[in-house]
Design a protein around this motif. Structure first.
Motif, PDB file in Angstrom:
ATOM      1  N   SER A  53       0.825  -1.213   0.000  1.00 16.18           N
ATOM      2  CA  SER A  53       0.000   0.000   0.000  1.00 16.18           C
ATOM      3  C   SER A  53       0.859   1.264   0.000  1.00 16.18           C
ATOM      4  O   SER A  53       0.325   2.366  -0.063  1.00 16.18           O
ATOM      5  CB  SER A  53      -0.939   0.007   1.214  1.00 16.18           C
ATOM      6  N   GLN A  54       2.180   1.120   0.042  1.00 16.71           N
ATOM      7  CA  GLN A  54       3.070   2.278   0.102  1.00 16.71           C
ATOM      8  C   GLN A  54       3.777   2.565  -1.214  1.00 16.71           C
ATOM      9  O   GLN A  54       4.340   3.637  -1.392  1.00 16.71           O
ATOM     10  CB  GLN A  54       4.135   2.059   1.176  1.00 16.71           C
ATOM     11  N   VAL A  55       3.759   1.601  -2.129  1.00 14.02           N
ATOM     12  CA  VAL A  55       4.457   1.746  -3.410  1.00 14.02           C
ATOM     13  C   VAL A  55       3.466   2.183  -4.478  1.00 14.02           C
ATOM     14  O   VAL A  55       2.370   1.625  -4.594  1.00 14.02           O
ATOM     15  CB  VAL A  55       5.127   0.414  -3.815  1.00 14.02           C
ATOM     16  N   CYS A  56       3.848   3.172  -5.265  1.00 11.75           N
ATOM     17  CA  CYS A  56       2.999   3.638  -6.371  1.00 11.75           C
ATOM     18  C   CYS A  56       2.957   2.547  -7.437  1.00 11.75           C
ATOM     19  O   CYS A  56       3.999   2.126  -7.951  1.00 11.75           O
ATOM     20  CB  CYS A  56       3.573   4.925  -6.952  1.00 11.75           C
ATOM     21  N   SER A  57       1.758   2.077  -7.765  1.00  8.96           N
ATOM     22  CA  SER A  57       1.629   1.016  -8.767  1.00  8.96           C
ATOM     23  C   SER A  57       1.867   1.540 -10.178  1.00  8.96           C
ATOM     24  O   SER A  57       2.054   0.762 -11.099  1.00  8.96           O
ATOM     25  CB  SER A  57       0.253   0.366  -8.665  1.00  8.96           C
ATOM     26  N   PRO A  67      -0.827   6.302   7.876  1.00  9.89           N
ATOM     27  CA  PRO A  67      -1.760   5.774   8.873  1.00  9.89           C
ATOM     28  C   PRO A  67      -2.960   5.119   8.190  1.00  9.89           C
ATOM     29  O   PRO A  67      -3.284   5.429   7.039  1.00  9.89           O
ATOM     30  CB  PRO A  67      -2.202   7.017   9.659  1.00  9.89           C
ATOM     31  N   LEU A  68      -3.603   4.197   8.882  1.00 11.70           N
ATOM     32  CA  LEU A  68      -4.725   3.459   8.284  1.00 11.70           C
ATOM     33  C   LEU A  68      -5.908   4.343   7.896  1.00 11.70           C
ATOM     34  O   LEU A  68      -6.692   3.979   7.022  1.00 11.70           O
ATOM     35  CB  LEU A  68      -5.191   2.356   9.234  1.00 11.70           C
ATOM     36  N   HIS A  69      -6.042   5.508   8.512  1.00 10.16           N
ATOM     37  CA  HIS A  69      -7.176   6.365   8.145  1.00 10.16           C
ATOM     38  C   HIS A  69      -6.966   7.056   6.791  1.00 10.16           C
ATOM     39  O   HIS A  69      -7.905   7.587   6.211  1.00 10.16           O
ATOM     40  CB  HIS A  69      -7.464   7.402   9.246  1.00 10.16           C
ATOM     41  N   VAL A  70      -5.748   7.034   6.262  1.00  9.45           N
ATOM     42  CA  VAL A  70      -5.481   7.609   4.935  1.00  9.45           C
ATOM     43  C   VAL A  70      -5.904   6.577   3.897  1.00  9.45           C
ATOM     44  O   VAL A  70      -5.244   5.561   3.708  1.00  9.45           O
ATOM     45  CB  VAL A  70      -3.982   7.976   4.776  1.00  9.45           C
ATOM     46  N   ARG A  71      -7.022   6.823   3.232  1.00  9.05           N
ATOM     47  CA  ARG A  71      -7.577   5.864   2.280  1.00  9.05           C
ATOM     48  C   ARG A  71      -7.187   6.177   0.839  1.00  9.05           C
ATOM     49  O   ARG A  71      -7.297   5.321  -0.032  1.00  9.05           O
ATOM     50  CB  ARG A  71      -9.109   5.798   2.388  1.00  9.05           C
ATOM     51  N   SER A  72      -6.758   7.401   0.553  1.00  8.96           N
ATOM     52  CA  SER A  72      -6.271   7.735  -0.788  1.00  8.96           C
ATOM     53  C   SER A  72      -5.070   8.660  -0.628  1.00  8.96           C
ATOM     54  O   SER A  72      -4.950   9.382   0.359  1.00  8.96           O
ATOM     55  CB  SER A  72      -7.362   8.384  -1.637  1.00  8.96           C
ATOM     56  N   TRP A  73      -4.174   8.604  -1.616  1.00  7.13           N
ATOM     57  CA  TRP A  73      -2.970   9.421  -1.575  1.00  7.13           C
ATOM     58  C   TRP A  73      -2.477   9.697  -2.983  1.00  7.13           C
ATOM     59  O   TRP A  73      -2.853   9.006  -3.942  1.00  7.13           O
ATOM     60  CB  TRP A  73      -1.882   8.762  -0.732  1.00  7.13           C
ATOM     61  N   THR A  74      -1.662  10.718  -3.128  1.00 10.22           N
ATOM     62  CA  THR A  74      -1.109  11.112  -4.417  1.00 10.22           C
ATOM     63  C   THR A  74       0.391  10.860  -4.406  1.00 10.22           C
ATOM     64  O   THR A  74       1.090  11.270  -3.474  1.00 10.22           O
ATOM     65  CB  THR A  74      -1.382  12.603  -4.689  1.00 10.22           C
ATOM     66  N   CYS A  75       0.869  10.181  -5.437  1.00  5.87           N
ATOM     67  CA  CYS A  75       2.298   9.890  -5.554  1.00  5.87           C
ATOM     68  C   CYS A  75       3.065  11.199  -5.744  1.00  5.87           C
ATOM     69  O   CYS A  75       2.724  12.006  -6.617  1.00  5.87           O
ATOM     70  CB  CYS A  75       2.556   8.951  -6.731  1.00  5.87           C
ATOM     71  N   ARG A  76       4.081  11.394  -4.925  1.00  3.87           N
ATOM     72  CA  ARG A  76       4.893  12.615  -5.016  1.00  3.87           C
ATOM     73  C   ARG A  76       5.749  12.634  -6.270  1.00  3.87           C
ATOM     74  O   ARG A  76       6.164  13.686  -6.730  1.00  3.87           O
ATOM     75  CB  ARG A  76       5.795  12.719  -3.789  1.00  3.87           C
ATOM     76  N   VAL A  81      -3.106   9.633  -8.448  1.00  5.18           N
ATOM     77  CA  VAL A  81      -3.921   9.542  -7.244  1.00  5.18           C
ATOM     78  C   VAL A  81      -4.325   8.087  -7.056  1.00  5.18           C
ATOM     79  O   VAL A  81      -4.821   7.451  -7.989  1.00  5.18           O
ATOM     80  CB  VAL A  81      -5.172  10.441  -7.358  1.00  5.18           C
ATOM     81  N   HIS A  82      -4.089   7.548  -5.853  1.00  7.47           N
ATOM     82  CA  HIS A  82      -4.341   6.140  -5.576  1.00  7.47           C
ATOM     83  C   HIS A  82      -5.389   5.964  -4.489  1.00  7.47           C
ATOM     84  O   HIS A  82      -5.366   6.672  -3.490  1.00  7.47           O
ATOM     85  CB  HIS A  82      -3.064   5.441  -5.083  1.00  7.47           C
ATOM     86  N   ASP A  83      -6.269   5.002  -4.676  1.00  4.97           N
ATOM     87  CA  ASP A  83      -7.064   4.456  -3.590  1.00  4.97           C
ATOM     88  C   ASP A  83      -6.152   3.442  -2.921  1.00  4.97           C
ATOM     89  O   ASP A  83      -5.542   2.607  -3.597  1.00  4.97           O
ATOM     90  CB  ASP A  83      -8.325   3.777  -4.140  1.00  4.97           C
ATOM     91  N   ARG A  84      -6.034   3.503  -1.616  1.00  2.53           N
ATOM     92  CA  ARG A  84      -5.080   2.658  -0.894  1.00  2.53           C
ATOM     93  C   ARG A  84      -5.257   1.175  -1.201  1.00  2.53           C
ATOM     94  O   ARG A  84      -4.294   0.460  -1.484  1.00  2.53           O
ATOM     95  CB  ARG A  84      -5.226   2.906   0.609  1.00  2.53           C
ATOM     96  N   ASP A  85      -6.500   0.676  -1.160  1.00  2.00           N
ATOM     97  CA  ASP A  85      -6.753  -0.743  -1.357  1.00  2.00           C
ATOM     98  C   ASP A  85      -6.555  -1.172  -2.810  1.00  2.00           C
ATOM     99  O   ASP A  85      -6.003  -2.239  -3.083  1.00  2.00           O
ATOM    100  CB  ASP A  85      -8.159  -1.104  -0.877  1.00  2.00           C
ATOM    101  N   LEU A  86      -7.015  -0.353  -3.758  1.00  9.19           N
ATOM    102  CA  LEU A  86      -6.822  -0.694  -5.174  1.00  9.19           C
ATOM    103  C   LEU A  86      -5.344  -0.681  -5.547  1.00  9.19           C
ATOM    104  O   LEU A  86      -4.875  -1.541  -6.294  1.00  9.19           O
ATOM    105  CB  LEU A  86      -7.605   0.263  -6.068  1.00  9.19           C
ATOM    106  N   ASN A  87      -4.614   0.282  -5.019  1.00  6.65           N
ATOM    107  CA  ASN A  87      -3.177   0.341  -5.275  1.00  6.65           C
ATOM    108  C   ASN A  87      -2.486  -0.903  -4.720  1.00  6.65           C
ATOM    109  O   ASN A  87      -1.647  -1.512  -5.388  1.00  6.65           O
ATOM    110  CB  ASN A  87      -2.590   1.609  -4.652  1.00  6.65           C
TER     111      ASN A  87
END
Length: 127
Positions: A53-57, A67-76, A81-87
């Motif tokens: 869940s930490q590596v950009c796919s 943290p687990l409450h972060v459900r989406s993030w953007t690769c720097r 933009v990633h959904d944590r689970d789909l990524n």
């Protein structure tokens, strides 16, 4: 078929305990294993310490823990933009495919070679 080998005991100590135990992840994976074997399929477990869940796919850059409450993030690095689970699912699929290639011996081992003349057969005169 590819699954992540979750640390169920570790997750049971967090606030996700009820969800993990309700889902019965370990039992689910055990069922997948015997069904895969029954139908001639391969089930590959991805190690629990892989940062799926930490590596950009998209670009493969390790973005770091979240943290687990972060459900989406953007690769720097690439801006995806990633959904944590789909990524994580995409990374598990990629890791499983890579593991399967290695497990099947694709380019990993040298081919068979005939034995040298003096190697083949039995030793005569040795008791």
């Amino acid at each position: 078929m590819y699954v992540e080998d979750l640390a169920v005991k570790g997750l049971a100590r967090t606030r996700l305990a009820k969800s993990v135990h309700d889902a019965g992840w370990a039992q689910f994976v055990a069922m997948l294993q015997y069904k895969a074997a029954r139908y001639g399929r391969t089930l590959i477990k991805i190690g629990r310490f892989e940062p799926t869940s930490q590596v950009c796919s998209a670009c493969g850059v390790l973005d770091g823990p979240k943290p687990l409450h972060v459900r989406s993030w953007t690769c720097r690095h690439c801006g995806t933009v990633h959904d944590r689970d789909l990524n994580a699912a995409k990374n598990i699929l990629a890791a499983g495919r890579a593991e399967r290639l290695n497990a099947c011996g694709a380019g990993v081992r040298p081919g068979l070679a005939p034995a040298a003349g003096g190697e083949a057969g039995t030793h005569r005169g040795v008791a």
